[in-house]
Write an enzyme that holds these catalytic residues in place. Structure first.
Site: not given
Ligand code: EPU
Length: 442
Positions: A22-23, A121, A126, A323, A415
């Site tokens: 999915k991701n 969320c 996030r 995850d 999801r």
């Molecule tokens: N963060 C910031 N600022 C930003 C972006 C992120 O401070 O602009 C922080 C976040 O709050 C968090 C950390 O950086 O503390 C890492 O977040 P990241 O941006 O890597 O998360 P994401 O890209 O939004 C993806 C996956 C998540 C997974 C995370 C970490 C997808 C669609 N989602 O989210 O997957 O937990 O990377 O590996 O790819 C799930 O599948 O259940 C899920 C939540």
């Protein structure tokens, strides 16, 4: 609303096939906006988040159709037919945070993007500040209006960008900046890029479309901008490492023996190493050299002994994935001693703690750390799912618990897990999907 009714105690035995990730699929689908030529993706899992992304892309002028009707993991064809729309509105973004993935592609290809700011969320705040900083460094003008991010540019220009934040890098932030930089003028260097396999998969698709990206999978990605991206034919989405990890832990928690097909063993080394210390063996069971899609056997070293306690800290890839933290906590709640679980990516990602507690787990939280004091048995109970991976941990706990567990709000599971109850039932679990009304009589 639907729920799972699980009667615990059955050992899982048999074979489960792992679906496409999915991701990985979500940012790749969003990258179809970078070209006016078609993209064909195979092994796209049939999940609610994917349906939401299809709906969003349609609103943004991208046609999405199925190529193998009725197939388990479908192939889809995406092609932009209209370049005017650029607004990802709140009503769709609030159903799926990954909608933020369209920001970079829209900006780079159409020169403008309006994307509703994703809120917090269940797993924490996030923010998307790092995504925005990265795009601004490429020359985008970014403002906030009525809760929407509005980004515009005449032409993005390559530069060196540091994408680190307080919790390491950002996966979707790296995806956004890398996708946008593919069409920027000149060279972009992303330092502190996310190294997750999903970023490598996205870079592979973009390169197949004519992008010039090197270093994906390392903290330094270099992107030489090109004028145009072309067609991407028949890209097969990587296998879902989190789905695979969840079923590996399911085998472990029931003391069972599972074989996983299409398992991305090479991206699960942190889990395999930790499980080795817990007393669970995870080994390749075929001779293929491609450890991204192999046959994997999970076997508990000794069915009669309880899992051994361990220390677990979540980290960016290749560390232990956030995850899988909740699922692993379910297993450790039955360990023979005290484990320590520390969450370093989303320090608030502990909604499963109280629900596991309802099933008899002894969990003591202090900030980002939970002390897990293992118990002999979990006890079935009605519990409420709150986010995707927390829900998965409750299902695993239910498979091992004595008696009956009802996991409510399984739409969270839909999801991210394709036909979870069917896959589990096929390997011996006693699990059924029911309407919540039906559970009032149980
Ligand atoms: N963060 C910031 N600022 C930003 C972006 C992120 O401070 O602009 C922080 C976040 O709050 C968090 C950390 O950086 O503390 C890492 O977040 P990241 O941006 O890597 O998360 P994401 O890209 O939004 C993806 C996956 C998540 C997974 C995370 C970490 C997808 C669609 N989602 O989210 O997957 O937990 O990377 O590996 O790819 C799930 O599948 O259940 C899920 C939540």
């Amino acid at each position: 609303m639907e729920a799972f009714v699980i009667t615990g105690g059955n050992k899982l035995e048999g074979r489960i096939s792992i679906s496409g990730s999915k991701n990985s699929a979500l940012p790749i689908m969003a990258a179809s906006l970078l070209s006016s030529e078609p993209m064909i993706l195979q092994d796209v899992p049939n999940l609610r988040d994917i349906k939401n992304m299809r709906a969003l892309l349609k609103l943004l002028g991208c046609d999405v159709c199925d190529l193998e009707a009725g197939a388990k993991d479908s192939a889809i064809r995406l092609q932009v037919t209209e370049e005017e729309p650029c607004w990802a509105k709140y009503d769709i973004v609030c159903t799926m945070r990954a909608s933020i993935c369209v920001l970079g592609p829209l900006l780079a290809k159409r020169g403008k993007a309006r994307v509703s700011m994703p809120g917090g969320c269940a797993i924490g705040e996030r923010p998307v500040d790092i995504h925005l900083r990265g795009l601004e460094a490429l020359g985008a003008r970014i403002t906030l209006e009525d809760g929407d991010i509005i980004a515009t540019t005449d032409k993005l220009k390559g530069t060196t960008i540091y994408l680190g934040g307080p919790f390491g890098s950002t996966v979707l932030g790296t995806a956004n900046v890398m996708s946008a930089a593919a069409l920027a003028e000149g060279t972009t260097i992303i330092e502190c890029a996310a190294c997750e396999p999903e970023i490598v998969d996205l870079a592979n698709v973009l390169n197949a479309m004519g992008a010039k990206i090197a270093g994906a999978g390392t903290p330094r990605i270099s992107i030489e901008g090109v004028e145009k991206l072309h067609t991407a034919l028949e890209h097969r989405i990587i296998a879902d490492r989190i789905e695979a990890g969840t079923y590996i832990i399911a085998a472990a928690i029931t003391g069972g023996e599972l074989v996983l097909d299409n398992c991305p063993l090479d991206s699960l080394l942190a889990l395999v190493d930790l499980l080795g210390r817990v007393g669970v063996e995870v080994n390749q069971a075929d001779l293929t050299e491609d450890k991204r899609r192999c046959l994997v056997k999970v076997k508990c070293a000794d069915n009669k002994t309880r899992p051994r306690p361990v220390q677990l800290t979540t980290q960016p890839y290749p560390g232990f994935p956030t995850d899988l933290q909740a699922q692993m906590m379910a297993l450790l709640s039955m360990a023979d001693g005290n484990s320590v679980v520390t969450e370093r990516i989303f320090p608030e990602r502990f909604l499963h703690v109280a629900e596991l507690g309802r099933m008899g787990a002894r969990l003591y939280r202090q900030g980002p750390t939970v002390i897990v004091s293992g118990v002999d048995n979990l006890i079935g109970a009605p519990v409420t799912a709150s986010d995707l991976r927390a829900s998965a941990s409750l299902v695993l706990a239910g498979l091992a618990a004595k008696g009956r567990t009802i996991v409510r709000r399984v739409y969270h599971l839909d999801r991210g897990y394709e036909q979870m109850e069917k896959k589990l039932e096929a390997v011996g679990a006693d699990i059924h999907r029911v309407n919540v009304d039906e559970t009032s009589n149980l």
